[in-house]
Design a protein around this motif. Structure first.
Motif, PDB file in Angstrom:
ATOM      1  N   ALA A  67       0.823  -1.206   0.000  1.00  0.00           N
ATOM      2  CA  ALA A  67       0.000   0.000   0.000  1.00  0.00           C
ATOM      3  C   ALA A  67       0.859   1.258   0.000  1.00  0.00           C
ATOM      4  O   ALA A  67       0.476   2.286  -0.573  1.00  0.00           O
ATOM      5  CB  ALA A  67      -0.935  -0.013   1.204  1.00  0.00           C
ATOM      6  N   THR A  72      -2.910   2.097  -7.269  1.00  0.00           N
ATOM      7  CA  THR A  72      -4.320   1.729  -7.141  1.00  0.00           C
ATOM      8  C   THR A  72      -4.803   1.179  -8.475  1.00  0.00           C
ATOM      9  O   THR A  72      -4.234   1.482  -9.536  1.00  0.00           O
ATOM     10  CB  THR A  72      -5.197   2.918  -6.738  1.00  0.00           C
ATOM     11  OG1 THR A  72      -5.106   3.939  -7.740  1.00  0.00           O
ATOM     12  CG2 THR A  72      -4.766   3.494  -5.397  1.00  0.00           C
ATOM     13  N   PRO A  79      -6.507   0.195  -3.510  1.00  0.00           N
ATOM     14  CA  PRO A  79      -5.047   0.115  -3.424  1.00  0.00           C
ATOM     15  C   PRO A  79      -4.541  -1.297  -3.701  1.00  0.00           C
ATOM     16  O   PRO A  79      -5.217  -2.285  -3.395  1.00  0.00           O
ATOM     17  CB  PRO A  79      -4.741   0.538  -1.981  1.00  0.00           C
ATOM     18  CG  PRO A  79      -6.009   0.300  -1.241  1.00  0.00           C
ATOM     19  CD  PRO A  79      -7.128   0.494  -2.205  1.00  0.00           C
ATOM     20  N   ASP A  81      -2.182  -4.022  -2.589  1.00  0.00           N
ATOM     21  CA  ASP A  81      -1.454  -4.406  -1.373  1.00  0.00           C
ATOM     22  C   ASP A  81      -1.314  -5.928  -1.396  1.00  0.00           C
ATOM     23  O   ASP A  81      -2.183  -6.649  -0.899  1.00  0.00           O
ATOM     24  CB  ASP A  81      -2.210  -3.933  -0.138  1.00  0.00           C
ATOM     25  CG  ASP A  81      -1.376  -4.080   1.133  1.00  0.00           C
ATOM     26  OD1 ASP A  81      -0.176  -4.435   1.026  1.00  0.00           O
ATOM     27  OD2 ASP A  81      -1.919  -3.846   2.227  1.00  0.00           O
TER      28      ASP A  81
END
Length: 277
Positions: A67, A72, A79, A81
């Motif tokens: 993140a 994104t 996001p 991640d």
């Protein structure tokens, strides 16, 4: 007044075409924003200009990021991640992730499959090619380069191997027939392979004697749908550049061998003044 009215109307239509063309080029994350083209490697690796680790196993593309990297998804804004994956077919593209700028959308990373290999292209709205763009230079409008010709269709489309602006990417031109015409000052016929567009319209990609001097190495021309008698109108004032004229990061198709006009077609778009080399 009656003698000049048709010419004035042609010129006005062309000027509207030029305005639309320049507006279409100057769009966010459009062709003027390309800043890199990079092939993905089998092992997760860092790439230029983009956070995260990128890789492919030949079938699937993968991106691993945290993140904190600020990436994104373009489609949802969520996001990245962890690891995300995508699968494309050859010649497909996906505006995949974004980052940068005040709102996190300055740079869009396009995932692309070219020559059966995965690559990414960065599209940066801060590219000077876009921010300094003030229109594509053109020759003056020339009524003599509005030419009536004919279209000779093939019984079946023919796939012709071609090169592209990227020497590592081959292409295919699906020829549906040939456009035949005479150019000003020449008696012999010119024949150009044509591709089909939506609703039966055509396009031709061609070389001419201005290439590498006042124009790019090749240009293309859209041709309205042939009339019932097979006649077509070629308005070379509407000849335009491919994206590869503005940036080295395009994979634009070259003309079919022999798609050459043996005179200087001094009509249509010239070399862009903001060209990146």
């Amino acid at each position: 007044m009656t003698a000049t009215a048709p010419a004035d109307a042609q010129l006005e239509r062309w000027q509207r075409f030029r305005n639309s063309r320049n507006n279409a080029l100057a769009t966010s994350h459009g062709w003027l924003t390309l800043t890199s083209f990079q092939w993905l490697e089998p092992q997760p690796s860092a790439v230029e200009l983009v956070p995260g680790l990128w890789s492919t196993d030949g079938t699937t593309a993968a991106l691993t990021a945290s993140a904190a990297d600020g990436l994104t998804l373009v489609e949802t804004g969520e996001p990245v991640d962890g690891t995300i994956t995508a699968v494309l077919q050859d010649e497909e593209s996906l505006m995949w992730v974004q980052f940068g700028g005040a709102d996190g959308t300055q740079v869009v990373v396009e995932l692309a499959m070219r020559a059966d290999k995965y690559a990414i292209r960065t599209r940066d709205d801060a590219s000077p090619v876009l921010t300094e763009f003030d229109g594509v230079p053109t020759f003056d409008y020339k009524p003599d380069w509005v030419i009536t010709g004919r279209f000779e269709t093939y019984p079946e489309p023919v796939d012709v191997p071609i090169g592209t602006a990227n020497p590592l990417v081959d292409g295919v031109h699906r020829s549906v027939g040939e456009v035949v015409f005479h150019v000003p000052g020449r008696e012999h016929e010119v024949r150009l392979h044509a591709e089909e567009e939506k609703l039966g319209a055509l396009n031709v990609t061609f070389h001419d004697e201005t290439n590498g001097n006042t124009t790019d190495e090749w240009r293309k021309l859209a041709i309205p749908r042939p009339r019932p008698d097979g006649s077509v109108v070629l308005d070379f004032n509407r000849a335009i550049n491919y994206p590869s004229a503005f940036t080295p990061y395009g994979t634009c198709p070259m003309p079919v061998a022999g798609n050459s006009i043996d005179v200087a077609v001094e009509a249509g778009e010239k070399l862009p003044s903001g060209r990146v080399v």
